[in-house]
Enzyme design. Structure first.
Site, PDB file in Angstrom:
ATOM      1  N   LYS A  10       0.838  -1.211   0.000  1.00 53.58           N
ATOM      2  CA  LYS A  10       0.000   0.000   0.000  1.00 53.58           C
ATOM      3  C   LYS A  10       0.870   1.256   0.000  1.00 53.58           C
ATOM      4  CE  LYS A  10      -1.960  -1.239   3.934  1.00 53.58           C
ATOM      5  NZ  LYS A  10      -1.221  -2.499   4.207  1.00 53.58           N
ATOM      6  N   ARG A  54      -9.885   0.177   8.850  1.00 50.47           N
ATOM      7  CA  ARG A  54      -9.424  -1.176   9.150  1.00 50.47           C
ATOM      8  C   ARG A  54     -10.435  -1.964   9.941  1.00 50.47           C
ATOM      9  NH1 ARG A  54      -3.321  -0.135   8.876  1.00 50.47           N
ATOM     10  NH2 ARG A  54      -2.460  -2.152   9.338  1.00 50.47           N
ATOM     11  N   ARG A  71      11.854  -5.838   4.961  1.00 50.30           N
ATOM     12  CA  ARG A  71      11.749  -4.378   4.794  1.00 50.30           C
ATOM     13  C   ARG A  71      12.753  -3.651   5.690  1.00 50.30           C
ATOM     14  NH1 ARG A  71       6.029  -1.613   5.413  1.00 50.30           N
ATOM     15  NH2 ARG A  71       6.019  -2.869   7.310  1.00 50.30           N
ATOM     16  N   ARG A  99      11.668  -2.097  10.879  1.00 52.69           N
ATOM     17  CA  ARG A  99      10.583  -1.492  11.654  1.00 52.69           C
ATOM     18  C   ARG A  99      10.320  -2.365  12.873  1.00 52.69           C
ATOM     19  NH1 ARG A  99       5.196   0.212   8.306  1.00 52.69           N
ATOM     20  NH2 ARG A  99       4.132  -1.134   9.791  1.00 52.69           N
ATOM     21  N   ARG A 109       0.077  -9.553  13.000  1.00 52.34           N
ATOM     22  CA  ARG A 109      -0.550  -8.506  12.164  1.00 52.34           C
ATOM     23  C   ARG A 109      -1.363  -9.133  11.035  1.00 52.34           C
ATOM     24  NH1 ARG A 109       4.544  -5.406  10.444  1.00 52.34           N
ATOM     25  NH2 ARG A 109       3.154  -4.157   9.161  1.00 52.34           N
TER      26      ARG A 109
HETATM   27  P1  AP5 Z   1       4.943  -1.534   1.849  1.00 54.98           P
HETATM   28  O1  AP5 Z   1       4.585  -0.778   0.608  1.00 54.98           O
HETATM   29  O2  AP5 Z   1       5.599  -0.782   2.949  1.00 54.98           O
HETATM   30  O3  AP5 Z   1       3.661  -2.352   2.364  1.00 54.98           O
HETATM   31  P2  AP5 Z   1       2.367  -1.855   3.138  1.00 54.98           P
HETATM   32  O4  AP5 Z   1       1.190  -2.556   2.563  1.00 54.98           O
HETATM   33  O5  AP5 Z   1       2.314  -0.362   3.179  1.00 54.98           O
HETATM   34  O6  AP5 Z   1       2.687  -2.502   4.541  1.00 54.98           O
HETATM   35  P3  AP5 Z   1       2.652  -1.916   6.022  1.00 54.98           P
HETATM   36  O7  AP5 Z   1       3.394  -2.890   6.861  1.00 54.98           O
HETATM   37  O8  AP5 Z   1       3.128  -0.499   6.066  1.00 54.98           O
HETATM   38  O9  AP5 Z   1       1.133  -1.988   6.283  1.00 54.98           O
HETATM   39  P4  AP5 Z   1       0.437  -2.125   7.633  1.00 54.98           P
HETATM   40  O10 AP5 Z   1      -0.945  -1.990   7.179  1.00 54.98           O
HETATM   41  O11 AP5 Z   1       0.733  -3.281   8.483  1.00 54.98           O
HETATM   42  O12 AP5 Z   1       1.127  -0.995   8.484  1.00 54.98           O
HETATM   43  P5  AP5 Z   1       0.662   0.462   8.906  1.00 54.98           P
HETATM   44  O13 AP5 Z   1       1.868   1.298   8.872  1.00 54.98           O
HETATM   45  O14 AP5 Z   1      -0.539   0.887   8.150  1.00 54.98           O
HETATM   46  O15 AP5 Z   1       5.870  -2.768   1.395  1.00 54.98           O
HETATM   47  C1  AP5 Z   1       6.409  -3.668   2.343  1.00 54.98           C
HETATM   48  C2  AP5 Z   1       7.772  -4.160   1.819  1.00 54.98           C
HETATM   49  O16 AP5 Z   1       7.575  -4.880   0.602  1.00 54.98           O
HETATM   50  C3  AP5 Z   1       8.759  -3.039   1.498  1.00 54.98           C
HETATM   51  O17 AP5 Z   1      10.055  -3.442   1.834  1.00 54.98           O
HETATM   52  C4  AP5 Z   1       8.652  -2.864  -0.033  1.00 54.98           C
HETATM   53  O18 AP5 Z   1       9.879  -2.444  -0.591  1.00 54.98           O
HETATM   54  C5  AP5 Z   1       8.279  -4.276  -0.485  1.00 54.98           C
HETATM   55  N1  AP5 Z   1       7.359  -4.257  -1.616  1.00 54.98           N
HETATM   56  C6  AP5 Z   1       6.218  -3.512  -1.729  1.00 54.98           C
HETATM   57  N2  AP5 Z   1       5.605  -3.763  -2.902  1.00 54.98           N
HETATM   58  C7  AP5 Z   1       6.365  -4.701  -3.533  1.00 54.98           C
HETATM   59  C8  AP5 Z   1       6.244  -5.381  -4.781  1.00 54.98           C
HETATM   60  N3  AP5 Z   1       5.213  -5.149  -5.616  1.00 54.98           N
HETATM   61  N4  AP5 Z   1       7.183  -6.279  -5.113  1.00 54.98           N
HETATM   62  C9  AP5 Z   1       8.230  -6.543  -4.279  1.00 54.98           C
HETATM   63  N5  AP5 Z   1       8.404  -5.920  -3.087  1.00 54.98           N
HETATM   64  C10 AP5 Z   1       7.482  -5.023  -2.711  1.00 54.98           C
HETATM   65  O19 AP5 Z   1       0.176   0.201  10.412  1.00 54.98           O
HETATM   66  C11 AP5 Z   1       1.089  -0.104  11.446  1.00 54.98           C
HETATM   67  C12 AP5 Z   1       0.318  -0.263  12.750  1.00 54.98           C
HETATM   68  O20 AP5 Z   1      -0.351   0.984  13.094  1.00 54.98           O
HETATM   69  C13 AP5 Z   1      -0.793  -1.307  12.766  1.00 54.98           C
HETATM   70  O21 AP5 Z   1      -0.304  -2.600  13.052  1.00 54.98           O
HETATM   71  C14 AP5 Z   1      -1.727  -0.763  13.855  1.00 54.98           C
HETATM   72  O22 AP5 Z   1      -1.206  -1.043  15.127  1.00 54.98           O
HETATM   73  C15 AP5 Z   1      -1.650   0.737  13.641  1.00 54.98           C
HETATM   74  N6  AP5 Z   1      -2.674   1.249  12.710  1.00 54.98           N
HETATM   75  C16 AP5 Z   1      -2.458   1.871  11.508  1.00 54.98           C
HETATM   76  N7  AP5 Z   1      -3.612   2.220  10.932  1.00 54.98           N
HETATM   77  C17 AP5 Z   1      -4.597   1.808  11.788  1.00 54.98           C
HETATM   78  C18 AP5 Z   1      -6.022   1.861  11.735  1.00 54.98           C
HETATM   79  N8  AP5 Z   1      -6.676   2.416  10.688  1.00 54.98           N
HETATM   80  N9  AP5 Z   1      -6.714   1.340  12.759  1.00 54.98           N
HETATM   81  C19 AP5 Z   1      -6.086   0.778  13.831  1.00 54.98           C
HETATM   82  N10 AP5 Z   1      -4.736   0.691  13.934  1.00 54.98           N
HETATM   83  C20 AP5 Z   1      -4.001   1.211  12.923  1.00 54.98           C
END
Ligand code: AP5
Length: 215
Positions: free
Chosen positions: A14, A89, A128, A161, A172
């Site tokens: 994402k 979410r 990552r 991270r 997760r």
């Molecule tokens: P990346 O693009 O960073 O993936 P992502 O989907 O953004 O993954 P996140 O881990 O950031 O999502 P998340 O939803 O768990 O975390 P968030 O920060 O929202 O890619 C990941 C890796 O893969 C990278 O190394 C990239 O280079 C590689 N990659 C990407 N695309 C690729 C491809 N096509 N091919 C090859 N490699 C690729 O949330 C963190 C925490 O915050 C949650 O656990 C929760 O505690 C809290 N939180 C956040 N939002 C909420 C909410 N709305 N409600 C409640 N809690 C929340």
């Protein structure tokens, strides 16, 4: 107000595709994960409330999340175009987003569900690395920096991270299945869901999204 949502499990890409879409569209990238990490780093009240949930890979309570999103929308006003990443979410967050948008005379226009098999999600998340200075995202195999451990852009140190260790990653992914995956049906029923095979290169994912936005 135009609204698209990037919906997908942790590691679905994402954040990576959002970075690319920002270059080619008017949509502002709003990542609740990034907002929370900034709050934790700054030691604000929101950060204090969120920290332990994030470290465990659990969801931060809905009222905290709705508060920060609502604040952002009120500050930006009616003309904004949003690309929400990692929000909503839960069913409650989705309903409250609908209510907030209705107050602006708007609604969710497109939801892109990024579909990636679990074993690839685990490989992406555990590999990552992020820059401690500018936040740039790398991957030890898929997107390595030119110099190991250093950011190509600013030279900052690259780290894993805190929630990307294997145990928290597994949790997760389970939390996503239990609390978030039902949003696929929620948005399907509204006729705004577009499913995308996001196991491919990020350029392919971007292209599919751009084509759908142009329809
Ligand atoms: P990346 O693009 O960073 O993936 P992502 O989907 O953004 O993954 P996140 O881990 O950031 O999502 P998340 O939803 O768990 O975390 P968030 O920060 O929202 O890619 C990941 C890796 O893969 C990278 O190394 C990239 O280079 C590689 N990659 C990407 N695309 C690729 C491809 N096509 N091919 C090859 N490699 C690729 O949330 C963190 C925490 O915050 C949650 O656990 C929760 O505690 C809290 N939180 C956040 N939002 C909420 C909410 N709305 N409600 C409640 N809690 C929340």
């Amino acid at each position: 107000m135009k609204v698209m949502i990037l919906l997908g499990a942790p590691g679905a890409g994402k954040g990576s595709v959002a970075e690319q879409l920002k270059q080619s569209t008017q949509y502002a990238h709003v990542s609740t994960g990034d907002m929370l990490r900034t709050a934790v780093k700054a030691g604000t009240e929101v950060g204090r409330q969120a920290k332990s949930y994030m470290e465990a890979g659990e969801l931060v309570p809905d009222d905290v999340i709705i508060g920060i999103v609502r604040e952002r929308m009120d500050a930006d006003g009616q003309q904004a175009c949003y690309m929400f990443d990692g929000f909503p979410r839960t069913q409650e967050q989705a309903r409250l987003l609908d209510t907030a948008l209705a107050q602006f005379g708007s609604e969710v226009n497109k939801v892109f569900q990024l579909d990636v098999p679990r074993e690839i999600l685990i490989q992406r998340l555990t590999g990552r690395r992020i820059c401690t200075q500018c936040g740039a995202v790398y991957h030890v195999i898929n997107m390595p920096p030119r110099v190991e451990g250093a950011c190509d852009t600013c030279g900052g140190a690259l780290i894993q991270r805190p929630d990307d260790g294997i145990d928290v990653v597994e949790n997760r992914l389970d939390v996503y299945q239990k609390q978030t995956a039902s949003l696929i049906d929620y948005y399907q029923a509204k006729g705004v869901l577009v499913s995308i095979d996001a196991a491919k290169h990020v350029d392919e994912t971007k292209r599919s999204i751009m084509e759908s936005l142009a329809e």
